[in-house]
Design a protein around this motif. Structure first.
Motif, PDB file in Angstrom:
ATOM      1  N   ASN A  31       9.540  -1.783   8.967  1.00 53.47           N
ATOM      2  CA  ASN A  31       8.358  -1.346   8.202  1.00 53.47           C
ATOM      3  C   ASN A  31       8.261  -2.156   6.916  1.00 53.47           C
ATOM      4  N   PRO A  32       7.156  -2.857   6.732  1.00 51.55           N
ATOM      5  CA  PRO A  32       7.024  -3.664   5.511  1.00 51.55           C
ATOM      6  C   PRO A  32       6.825  -2.767   4.278  1.00 51.55           C
ATOM      7  N   LYS A  33       7.032  -3.374   3.133  1.00 49.31           N
ATOM      8  CA  LYS A  33       6.849  -2.667   1.862  1.00 49.31           C
ATOM      9  C   LYS A  33       5.670  -3.265   1.120  1.00 49.31           C
ATOM     10  N   LEU A  34       4.712  -2.405   0.773  1.00 53.63           N
ATOM     11  CA  LEU A  34       3.522  -2.848   0.037  1.00 53.63           C
ATOM     12  C   LEU A  34       3.709  -2.526  -1.437  1.00 53.63           C
ATOM     13  N   GLU A  35       3.581  -3.528  -2.292  1.00 53.59           N
ATOM     14  CA  GLU A  35       3.791  -3.357  -3.729  1.00 53.59           C
ATOM     15  C   GLU A  35       2.645  -3.984  -4.510  1.00 53.59           C
ATOM     16  N   LEU A  36       2.413  -3.435  -5.698  1.00 50.44           N
ATOM     17  CA  LEU A  36       1.420  -3.991  -6.622  1.00 50.44           C
ATOM     18  C   LEU A  36       2.143  -4.930  -7.577  1.00 50.44           C
ATOM     19  N   VAL A  37       1.776  -6.201  -7.569  1.00 51.25           N
ATOM     20  CA  VAL A  37       2.455  -7.192  -8.418  1.00 51.25           C
ATOM     21  C   VAL A  37       1.592  -7.654  -9.577  1.00 51.25           C
ATOM     22  N   GLN A  38       0.294  -7.371  -9.547  1.00 51.27           N
ATOM     23  CA  GLN A  38      -0.584  -7.710 -10.666  1.00 51.27           C
ATOM     24  C   GLN A  38      -1.671  -6.659 -10.763  1.00 51.27           C
ATOM     25  N   GLY A  39      -1.929  -6.192 -12.009  1.00 50.56           N
ATOM     26  CA  GLY A  39      -2.961  -5.183 -12.219  1.00 50.56           C
ATOM     27  C   GLY A  39      -2.391  -3.778 -12.199  1.00 50.56           C
ATOM     28  N   THR A  40      -3.264  -2.812 -12.119  1.00 48.01           N
ATOM     29  CA  THR A  40      -2.888  -1.405 -12.104  1.00 48.01           C
ATOM     30  C   THR A  40      -3.619  -0.691 -10.985  1.00 48.01           C
ATOM     31  N   LEU A  41      -3.136   0.492 -10.657  1.00 45.94           N
ATOM     32  CA  LEU A  41      -3.802   1.287  -9.624  1.00 45.94           C
ATOM     33  C   LEU A  41      -5.095   1.903 -10.153  1.00 45.94           C
ATOM     34  N   ASN A  42      -5.183   2.077 -11.467  1.00 47.24           N
ATOM     35  CA  ASN A  42      -6.440   2.513 -12.083  1.00 47.24           C
ATOM     36  C   ASN A  42      -7.206   1.266 -12.496  1.00 47.24           C
ATOM     37  N   VAL A  43      -8.301   1.006 -11.837  1.00 49.47           N
ATOM     38  CA  VAL A  43      -8.999  -0.267 -12.010  1.00 49.47           C
ATOM     39  C   VAL A  43     -10.398  -0.039 -12.561  1.00 49.47           C
ATOM     40  N   VAL A  44     -10.949  -1.114 -13.114  1.00 50.16           N
ATOM     41  CA  VAL A  44     -12.331  -1.120 -13.586  1.00 50.16           C
ATOM     42  C   VAL A  44     -13.074  -2.212 -12.818  1.00 50.16           C
ATOM     43  N   MET A  45     -14.365  -2.229 -12.958  1.00 51.81           N
ATOM     44  CA  MET A  45     -15.182  -3.227 -12.265  1.00 51.81           C
ATOM     45  C   MET A  45     -14.799  -4.652 -12.705  1.00 51.81           C
ATOM     46  N   LYS A  46     -14.837  -5.555 -11.739  1.00 53.29           N
ATOM     47  CA  LYS A  46     -14.539  -6.978 -11.940  1.00 53.29           C
ATOM     48  C   LYS A  46     -13.063  -7.240 -12.216  1.00 53.29           C
ATOM     49  N   GLN A  47     -12.213  -6.270 -11.974  1.00 53.35           N
ATOM     50  CA  GLN A  47     -10.783  -6.472 -12.209  1.00 53.35           C
ATOM     51  C   GLN A  47     -10.116  -7.057 -10.966  1.00 53.35           C
ATOM     52  N   ASN A  48      -9.159  -7.974 -11.178  1.00 55.18           N
ATOM     53  CA  ASN A  48      -8.386  -8.560 -10.083  1.00 55.18           C
ATOM     54  C   ASN A  48      -7.031  -7.877  -9.959  1.00 55.18           C
ATOM     55  N   VAL A  49      -6.619  -7.618  -8.723  1.00 49.31           N
ATOM     56  CA  VAL A  49      -5.303  -7.041  -8.443  1.00 49.31           C
ATOM     57  C   VAL A  49      -4.665  -7.856  -7.323  1.00 49.31           C
ATOM     58  N   THR A  50      -3.325  -7.876  -7.310  1.00 48.36           N
ATOM     59  CA  THR A  50      -2.578  -8.613  -6.284  1.00 48.36           C
ATOM     60  C   THR A  50      -1.558  -7.690  -5.639  1.00 48.36           C
ATOM     61  N   LEU A  51      -1.544  -7.677  -4.294  1.00 52.61           N
ATOM     62  CA  LEU A  51      -0.622  -6.859  -3.515  1.00 52.61           C
ATOM     63  C   LEU A  51       0.358  -7.756  -2.777  1.00 52.61           C
ATOM     64  N   SER A  52       1.602  -7.283  -2.666  1.00 53.92           N
ATOM     65  CA  SER A  52       2.652  -8.005  -1.950  1.00 53.92           C
ATOM     66  C   SER A  52       3.084  -7.175  -0.750  1.00 53.92           C
ATOM     67  N   CYS A  53       3.193  -7.856   0.419  1.00 53.33           N
ATOM     68  CA  CYS A  53       3.629  -7.180   1.652  1.00 53.33           C
ATOM     69  C   CYS A  53       4.785  -7.984   2.246  1.00 53.33           C
ATOM     70  N   LEU A  54       5.928  -7.312   2.522  1.00 54.95           N
ATOM     71  CA  LEU A  54       7.105  -8.008   3.034  1.00 54.95           C
ATOM     72  C   LEU A  54       7.879  -7.090   3.964  1.00 54.95           C
ATOM     73  N   SER A  55       8.246  -7.648   5.129  1.00 59.36           N
ATOM     74  CA  SER A  55       9.102  -6.952   6.085  1.00 59.36           C
ATOM     75  C   SER A  55      10.459  -7.638   6.105  1.00 59.36           C
ATOM     76  N   GLU A  56      11.515  -6.872   5.807  1.00 62.09           N
ATOM     77  CA  GLU A  56      12.861  -7.443   5.850  1.00 62.09           C
ATOM     78  C   GLU A  56      13.838  -6.404   6.404  1.00 62.09           C
ATOM     79  N   PRO A  57      14.720  -6.787   7.274  1.00 64.54           N
ATOM     80  CA  PRO A  57      14.875  -8.160   7.762  1.00 64.54           C
ATOM     81  C   PRO A  57      13.803  -8.506   8.783  1.00 64.54           C
ATOM     82  N   GLY A  58      13.561  -9.763   8.989  1.00 63.35           N
ATOM     83  CA  GLY A  58      12.593 -10.228   9.955  1.00 63.35           C
ATOM     84  C   GLY A  58      12.784 -11.701  10.216  1.00 63.35           C
ATOM     85  N   TYR A  59      12.208 -12.160  11.295  1.00 62.83           N
ATOM     86  CA  TYR A  59      12.351 -13.560  11.684  1.00 62.83           C
ATOM     87  C   TYR A  59      10.976 -14.222  11.653  1.00 62.83           C
ATOM     88  N   PRO A  60      10.798 -15.198  10.796  1.00 57.73           N
ATOM     89  CA  PRO A  60       9.498 -15.867  10.744  1.00 57.73           C
ATOM     90  C   PRO A  60       9.268 -16.670  12.037  1.00 57.73           C
TER      91      PRO A  60
END
Length: 303
Positions: A31-60
């Motif tokens: 099961n991958p882990k979804l994390e917020l790496v930029q911004g906040t969960l409370n957002v305003v209009m025109k705001q940018n946010v970045t999410l990170s998704c990673l499954s470990e262990p795994g084989y690319p």
């Protein structure tokens, strides 16, 4: 019997190991882990946010897919063990809500889903309204004040003021309802101007309410009203009396003094009987003429 039990247990364990492998012998993704790496969960209009998704262990290589409410948003293929990064721009209310990601191998039909992250759109608050069930009060009375902002993201924090001094701890409302405080009218100084302010998580926005004043109740004013009315009537009567005195007394008195000062002096004429110490004097007033000379005559008195 004991041998049969061990055999069944071994078979179950082997089945679980087989289910963890794919057709090509690779382990299935975790099961991958979804994390917020930029911004906040409370957002305003025109705001940018970045999410990170990673499954470990795994084989690319691993394919990562971002979903919003089970609707596919974006797909990212990773050929190494680094996470997939998804950048979002909040351009409308439809961009907020719950997000998840899915990790899977390219040639597999299965996959695993991550935890969820939920974005909330922040709205600036509207001007709060300060009100009370009554606008009149008397000393010794308990009154209430309520402050309410109709629009704006929750929670909303309210603070009450009298003049420029806050009169209560701040109240944070998690629901769309007014903040209420109770006041005790102890003296005339408690009849000042009241206000409240409201703010929420929206950055750099604070709104102040309208001003509210309590007025003294009618029964409280009734003690001083008779005295004020009496003094007013007395003053009015004095003004009327003075106005009437001008044509009836002051003007005639002024004219009389003016006439007397311009009137000529009055002369006297006398007749005197100087025979045997018996005198007779006659005075008469002659207006507008100079005094005449005195005339004497002899009078013979017979027995």
């Amino acid at each position: 019997m004991f041998f049969l039990t061990i055999l069944l247990f071994s078979y179950s364990h082997m089945s679980q190991q087989i289910q963890k492998t794919t057709a090509n012998g690779k382990e299935m993704v975790s099961n991958p882990k979804l994390e917020l790496v930029q911004g906040t969960l409370n957002v305003v209009m025109k705001q940018n946010v970045t999410l990170s998704c990673l499954s470990e262990p795994g084989y690319p290589p691993v394919r990562y897919t971002l979903f919003k409410h089970n609707q596919q948003v974006s797909v990212f293929n990773r050929s190494d063990l680094s996470p997939a990064l998804f950048t979002l721009t909040i351009s409308s209310a439809s961009d907020v809500g719950e997000y998840k990601c899915k990790a899977e191998y390219n040639n597999s039909s299965g996959g695993k889903y991550s935890n969820s992250l939920t974005f909330t759109l922040l709205e600036p608050i509207s001007k709060p309204v300060l009100s009370s069930p009554t606008s009149q009060a008397k000393k010794g009375q308990n009154v209430t004040l309520s402050c309410f902002s109709e629009n704006g993201s929750l929670p909303i924090t309210y603070l009450f003021f009298k003049g420029t001094q806050n009169i209560s701890p701040q109240k944070t409302m998690q629901k769309r309802k007014a903040a209420v405080i109770f006041l005790f009218i102890n003296s005339l100084s408690d009849f000042g101007t009241y206000k409240c302010k409201a703010n929420n998580s929206f950055p750099n926005i604070t709104k102040y309410s309208n001003a509210f004043n309590f007025t003294l109740a009618a029964e409280e004013r009734s003690h001083s009203q008779p005295l004020i009315i009496s003094l007013g009537l007395i003053l009015l009567l004095l003004i009327i009396g003075f106005a009437l005195a001008i044509p009836f007394f002051l003007i005639p008195l002024y004219k009389a003094k003016k006439f007397k000062s311009s009137r000529p002096s009055t002369g006297l004429i006398s007749r005197v009987n100087a025979e045997e110490c018996e005198n007779e004097v006659i005075y008469s007033e002659i207006a507008g003429k100079s005094p005449c000379a005195t005339v004497y005559s002899k009078v013979l008195i017979r027995d």
